[in-house]
Design a protein around this motif. Structure first.
Motif, PDB file in Angstrom:
ATOM      1  N   VAL A 141       0.915  -1.301   0.044  1.00 15.47           N
ATOM      2  CA  VAL A 141       0.179  -0.052  -0.113  1.00 15.47           C
ATOM      3  C   VAL A 141       0.950   1.237   0.003  1.00 15.47           C
ATOM      4  N   MET A 142       0.431   2.259  -0.897  1.00 16.59           N
ATOM      5  CA  MET A 142       1.554   3.479  -1.076  1.00 16.59           C
ATOM      6  C   MET A 142       0.416   4.617  -0.943  1.00 16.59           C
ATOM      7  N   VAL A 143       0.976   5.732  -0.982  1.00 16.04           N
ATOM      8  CA  VAL A 143       0.341   7.045  -0.803  1.00 16.04           C
ATOM      9  C   VAL A 143       1.107   8.242  -1.205  1.00 16.04           C
ATOM     10  N   ALA A 144       0.574   9.096  -2.096  1.00 19.34           N
ATOM     11  CA  ALA A 144       1.000  10.471  -2.245  1.00 19.34           C
ATOM     12  C   ALA A 144       0.086  11.683  -2.100  1.00 19.34           C
ATOM     13  N   ARG A 145       0.488  12.578  -1.224  1.00 19.88           N
ATOM     14  CA  ARG A 145      -0.294  13.783  -1.076  1.00 19.88           C
ATOM     15  C   ARG A 145      -0.398  14.642  -2.193  1.00 19.88           C
ATOM     16  N   ILE A 146      -1.565  15.016  -2.739  1.00 20.27           N
ATOM     17  CA  ILE A 146      -1.761  15.624  -3.997  1.00 20.27           C
ATOM     18  C   ILE A 146      -2.514  16.954  -3.657  1.00 20.27           C
ATOM     19  N   GLY A 147      -3.366  16.819  -2.516  1.00 20.83           N
ATOM     20  CA  GLY A 147      -4.307  17.819  -2.399  1.00 20.83           C
ATOM     21  C   GLY A 147      -4.005  18.838  -1.543  1.00 20.83           C
TER      22      GLY A 147
END
Length: 619
Positions: A141-147
């Protein structure tokens, strides 16, 4: 081939081709068609060659179905898809983009995604088909902040690197929110504005800042001129901070006292990645919390000087003697002249700040009889202090060491090496300074009226107590940066290029830059900080190609750590002679030591560098 791709939103008519491509790439179909309105495709000659999409769940989304035709891989198609997906997701109000992958974690980690525990994913995502079984439980599971694009980015410190960060943020469409504890831009530089810098203007002006200034009619000083710290403030930083684009976003006399995540202490994990940061400041108006998208910490180290005590603690009696001690570089020939003229002065330290103060005191001693100079240093490696001389890529730095060497050889100062201070005692209006020598024996200097502590500085780590940060245990930089800058290991050459990846902490969105990023390492140059913030801001913008294209051109010292540039060497030349062609080592001895598992020639007592006729040590 990727240059011929047309990136567009997917339509229902594209589904058969998308389905075929996903099957060819071994990706699950379950739930894909239901979210087709959030898909984008890359078409070449009307043929679907790549695809990506996301499932929208309020402020978070699940990236899925990223597939590129085999013939197109490695040509940038995947990056173009991700850029389009980020833009599309931002337009939908997405703050964090999650994904599941079994084979492509390395690919996504290079593009701003960070691995998180499966249990820490938002509950709304766990109900998706991919989490429910379309992807195996072993998937990463991976995540990137874009907002949070409506939130500003906090910049802590309005010095050269902090204001450069603000300029890059503006150029990328962000709103910077700059907090400066001083009353004006470049407050730390102002405290030693009389000091002439080693670096000419060409290294002291950030490129994004230059473009902003020149757009308003500003003319840069001559590239080869050596400015004082005060000139950098007056001719560069003040005009930059006063530009219409910046002036409303720089808040002076605002001290940052803590940084955290909104609603999250250090322990709480689930949903942490999507929470904005909170920067708490203290000013004349009281304390205030500011929600921000990310934090660029350029608070530096100058206001946290190292103590006189050799063990890292203040020497016994140091606090009581504070009114007789100046840390850093006082204006000996100017404002502070009455404190030093005609008195016996001790300078402690073995760096450039100590050298500058010693030379200023030497001039004062010529002008005012009775001025005595005492120099104490913990070590005994005078060759390192005197530096590279003519081989130094920054001539002013080389000249400083050469002038100090001349002063020492003239006998006009009292030198104490291996002097490890333990205590200060006031006696009859002056101070006795006690220390321990290299042999463990007691050492003492008496009759000192004033002390200049040029002992370096350290970062304040209190600001980030509630953030998940990780520091090198020795230098207090990040783990990844430490081996690139460690003064214990560097033998010669320049600091390797580094950017957002080396500066990243486990807390996504927080970066320490500038002198603070180097922790306790003293070998920071302003130009390094400018490249750091360029890379960091590009990463915040999701432009990882630009963020990873780190380039750093710094002037070389021209001398290894072990000898002075003009120390005679053996017939083989510097460090045993040059390395073999094609080697990245600095010299032959460097090759040998690394082959043994050591870090290089600096770890060997056999290293005897000699400046070559062409370009300096280890040429």
């Amino acid at each position: 081939m990727s240059l011929n791709l047309e990136i567009r939103s997917a339509t229902e008519a594209d589904w058969p081709a998308i389905e075929t491509l996903l099957e060819e790439c071994g990706l699950p179909l379950a739930g894909a068609r239901e979210h087709l309105n959030s898909f984008v495709v890359g078409a070449s000659r009307s043929e679907i060659r790549c695809v990506a999409g996301f499932e929208l769940y309020g402020s978070v989304a699940l990236l899925r179905s990223v597939a590129v035709a085999r013939a197109l891989r490695g040509q940038g198609g995947g990056d173009r898809l991700l850029d389009a997906i980020r833009s599309k997701a931002r337009a939908e109000g997405v703050e964090a983009l999650y994904l599941l992958t079994t084979t492509a974690a390395a690919f996504f980690s290079k593009r701003g995604f960070q691995q998180v525990g499966r249990s820490n994913a938002p509950d709304v995502l766990k109900a998706s088909r991919e989490f429910q079984g379309a992807c195996p439980a072993s998937a990463t599971v991976m995540v990137a902040r874009i907002g949070n694009s409506q939130l500003p980015v906090a910049v802590l410190g309005a010095g050269p690197v902090g204001l450069a960060a603000a300029a890059h943020l503006l150029a990328r469409g962000f709103t910077p929110l700059v907090f400066e504890r001083g009353e004006s831009a470049g407050a730390n530089l102002n405290s030693y504005r009389h000091v002439r810098l080693f670096s000419p203007w060409q290294y002291n002006i950030d490129k994004a800042a230059r473009r902003m200034l020149e757009a308003h009619g500003w003319t840069a000083p001559a590239d080869d001129h050596l400015p004082t710290a005060g000139e950098v403030v007056d001719a560069y930083l003040q005009p930059l901070a006063s530009l219409p684009e910046l002036v409303q976003n720089v808040h002076y006399a605002h001290r940052v006292i803590q940084v955290t995540r909104a609603g999250f202490d250090k322990v709480k994990t689930r949903g942490r990645e999507t929470a904005p940061f909170v920067v708490r400041t203290r000013s004349a108006s009281g304390e205030q919390d500011h929600k921000v998208l990310a934090v660029i910490d350029a608070t530096g180290t100058w206001s946290q000087p190292n103590p006189l005590g050799a063990d890292g603690l203040p020497a016994l009696g140091e606090d009581a003697a504070a009114s007789h001690i100046d840390y850093g570089m006082p204006d000996v020939l100017g404002e502070a002249r009455p404190l030093y003229a005609g008195r016996r002065v001790l300078v402690v330290g073995a760096g450039h700040s100590a050298a500058g103060s010693l030379l200023a005191l030497a001039q004062l001693a010529e002008e005012v009889p009775g001025t005595e100079i005492v120099w104490a240093m913990r070590g005994n490696r005078l060759a390192k202090v005197f530096g590279g001389g003519d081989a130094d890529g920054l001539p002013a730095r080389g000249q400083l060491g050469a002038r100090l060497k001349t002063l020492k050889e003239s006998g006009r100062l009292e030198l104490h090496t291996d002097f490890r201070i333990s205590a200060l005692q006031e006696r009859d209006g002056t101070f006795v300074v006690d220390a321990t020598g290299a042999d463990g024996g007691a050492r003492r200097i008496e009759g000192i009226a004033r002390i200049i502590a040029a002992t370096g500085a350290r970062p304040s780590l209190d600001l980030t107590r509630e953030l998940r940060v990780r520091h090198d245990p020795w230098l207090e930089s990040t783990d990844a940066l430490a081996p690139l800058i460690d003064p214990n290991e560097h033998s010669c050459g320049t600091v390797r290029p580094h950017g957002h990846r080396e500066l990243a902490h486990p807390e996504p969105g927080y970066y320490a830059v500038g002198a603070k990023s180097y922790g306790r390492a003293p070998n920071f140059l302003m130009a390094t900080g400018y490249e750091q913030v360029r890379s960091v801001v590009a990463a915040l913008a999701g432009d990882f190609a630009a963020a990873d294209a780190v380039q750093l051109e710094l002037p070389e010292t021209g001398v290894c750590n072990t000898q002075c540039a003009d120390t005679p060497g053996d017939a083989t030349g510097c460090c045993g002679g040059p390395a073999h062609a094609g080697s990245e080592a600095c010299c032959a001895l460097d090759v040998e030591e690394k082959a043994k598992g050591a870090s290089g020639c600096a770890t060997s007592n056999a290293c005897k560098p000699r400046r070559s006729a062409s370009s300096g040590c280890c040429a």
